[in-house]
Design a protein around this motif. Structure first.
Motif, short mmCIF file in Angstrom:
data_model
loop_
_atom_site.label_atom_id
_atom_site.label_comp_id
_atom_site.label_asym_id
_atom_site.label_seq_id
_atom_site.Cartn_x
_atom_site.Cartn_y
_atom_site.Cartn_z
N LYS A 1 -1.78 -10.16 7.22
CA LYS A 1 -1.35 -9.22 6.17
C LYS A 1 -0.16 -8.39 6.66
N ARG A 2 -0.25 -7.89 7.87
CA ARG A 2 0.86 -7.11 8.43
C ARG A 2 2.13 -7.97 8.58
N ARG A 3 1.95 -9.18 9.00
CA ARG A 3 3.11 -10.06 9.20
C ARG A 3 3.73 -10.46 7.86
N LEU A 4 2.91 -10.66 6.85
CA LEU A 4 3.43 -10.95 5.53
C LEU A 4 4.22 -9.77 5.00
N GLU A 5 3.70 -8.57 5.20
CA GLU A 5 4.41 -7.37 4.77
C GLU A 5 5.75 -7.24 5.48
N ALA A 6 5.77 -7.56 6.77
CA ALA A 6 7.03 -7.50 7.53
C ALA A 6 8.02 -8.53 7.00
N ALA A 7 7.52 -9.72 6.67
CA ALA A 7 8.40 -10.77 6.14
C ALA A 7 9.00 -10.35 4.81
N LEU A 8 8.18 -9.73 3.96
CA LEU A 8 8.65 -9.34 2.63
C LEU A 8 9.58 -8.13 2.68
N ALA A 9 9.58 -7.41 3.81
CA ALA A 9 10.49 -6.27 3.95
C ALA A 9 11.92 -6.71 4.26
N ASP A 10 12.12 -8.01 4.49
CA ASP A 10 13.45 -8.53 4.79
C ASP A 10 14.35 -8.33 3.57
N PRO A 11 15.61 -7.97 3.78
CA PRO A 11 16.54 -7.77 2.65
C PRO A 11 16.67 -9.00 1.74
N ALA A 12 16.34 -10.17 2.26
CA ALA A 12 16.45 -11.39 1.45
C ALA A 12 15.58 -11.32 0.21
N PHE A 13 14.55 -10.45 0.24
CA PHE A 13 13.63 -10.36 -0.89
C PHE A 13 13.91 -9.15 -1.78
N ASP A 14 14.99 -8.43 -1.49
CA ASP A 14 15.36 -7.29 -2.34
C ASP A 14 15.59 -7.77 -3.77
N GLY A 15 14.94 -7.14 -4.70
CA GLY A 15 15.12 -7.49 -6.10
C GLY A 15 14.32 -8.69 -6.56
N VAL A 16 13.60 -9.32 -5.63
CA VAL A 16 12.77 -10.48 -6.00
C VAL A 16 11.39 -9.98 -6.41
N PRO A 17 10.96 -10.26 -7.64
CA PRO A 17 9.62 -9.84 -8.05
C PRO A 17 8.56 -10.64 -7.28
N VAL A 18 7.72 -9.94 -6.55
CA VAL A 18 6.71 -10.58 -5.70
C VAL A 18 5.33 -10.06 -6.08
N GLU A 19 4.38 -10.97 -6.19
CA GLU A 19 2.99 -10.61 -6.45
C GLU A 19 2.14 -11.29 -5.38
#
Length: 325
Positions: free
Chosen positions: A18-36
């Motif tokens: 869970k922590r690693r997934l959160e770190a991955a999603l904090a990458d700028p590459a996902f800025d503006g990408v709707p994620v659920e």
């Protein structure tokens, strides 16, 4: 992008994941990408007792050994425990780390499913965080409904306690567990995006690359998908699980030959011959030239001790399809 995390809340790697997934999603590459992010149930220890026992007492149990290996394939329980503790500290989980109880997670999974069903992915994620923190950091017994009630309230899901007491979420969790099995989920955690899966609590950069590749999943009608999952379970020699997923289809599409045939196979495989026989008789009456239905009907009658009634069906099936001879 919908990210499904199939995991058990008593698997330390799930919390690390869970922590690693959160770190991955904090990458700028996902800025503006709707994620659920949606949490799905997986049981590493389905035989855990209804009343939790101290984990230290349980470590000598071979069933616990098997459960821990499902959480960390390739590692012994002691190796897994040491490695998880070390990595949990690196991920900022603590300062205290270590579960105190061998706890059944059925109600915890119900709570997570209800948090999503009655709220949304954000609420469910908050509940998942609090449940795992309670188990791994606070040393609480998450099989205790009073503990789960407090955890739900802390996560902003005050209705959770009453829903658990009312029995809500039972069918949802049961079907989701079977769906995960049908889809090939075999370890906790497994991250699924579309038609792609990543097993284990991989490093954040690995998860990031996995997510960036995305994954398209062919959109199928719910009934077709359910039928495919039921067939997968039957192929995995779980006819009872297949019948659980088939039940709504039998209720709503009972005259569909494909549904009836899959049910007949599951009845036969689970030795429910009293149900297999009328289902197969219906199929043979509708399609007299269906050699497989005739063959299976003949075998069903044989197993019921009705050799004379079985013989004509077996003979005709063999004539139509010699391999049944």
């Amino acid at each position: 992008m919908r990210i499904e995390v199939w995991a058990d809340v008593v698997c330390g790697w799930a919390y690390i994941g869970k922590r690693r997934l959160e770190a991955a999603l904090a990458d700028p590459a996902f800025d503006g990408v709707p994620v659920e992010v949606v949490w799905r149930p997986f049981r590493i220890d389905p035989t855990a007792p209804a009343r939790a026992v101290p984990l230290e007492e349980a470590y000598g149990d071979p069933i616990v050994d098997t459960a821990l290996r499902r959480c960390a394939p390739g590692l012994s329980p002691m190796e897994n425990r040491a490695r998880v503790s070390e990595i949990a500290a690196e991920e900022g989980l603590g300062p205290r780390w270590g579960a105190a109880w061998r706890a059944d997670t059925h109600d915890a999974h119900r709570l997570l499913a209800l948090a999503f069903e009655r709220g949304d992915a954000a609420r469910q994620n908050a509940v998942a965080e609090r449940v795992m923190k309670a188990h791994f950091v606070e040393g609480r017994d998450i099989s205790d409904r009073e503990v789960l009630a407090a955890v739900a309230a802390e996560a902003g899901f005050a209705d959770g306690a009453a829903l658990l007491e009312a029995g809500a979420g039972e069918d949802v969790v049961r079907e989701l567990l079977l769906t995960g099995k049908a889809r090939g989920v075999a370890t906790s955690p497994t991250i699924v995006v579309g038609d792609r899966a990543l097993a284990g609590a991989q490093p954040a950069e690995v998860i990031r690359e996995f997510l960036l590749k995305g994954g398209r999943r062919r959109e199928l009608p719910e009934e077709v998908e359910r039928l495919r999952y039921a067939e997968s379970l039957l192929d995995q020699r779980d006819p009872f699980g297949a019948l659980v997923l088939l039940r709504p289809l039998l209720d709503e599409h009972g005259d569909d030959r494909t549904v009836r045939m899959l049910a007949a196979r599951a009845y036969f495989a689970s030795a429910q011959l009293g149900r297999a026989r009328p289902t197969l008789e219906w199929l043979v009456a509708k399609s007299p030239d269906d050699s497989y239905a005739r063959h299976l009907l003949g075998r069903t009658l044989q197993r019921q001790g009705l050799a004379e009634e079985a013989a004509p069906h077996l003979t005709m099936a063999a004539v139509m399809t010699p391999e049944y001879a």
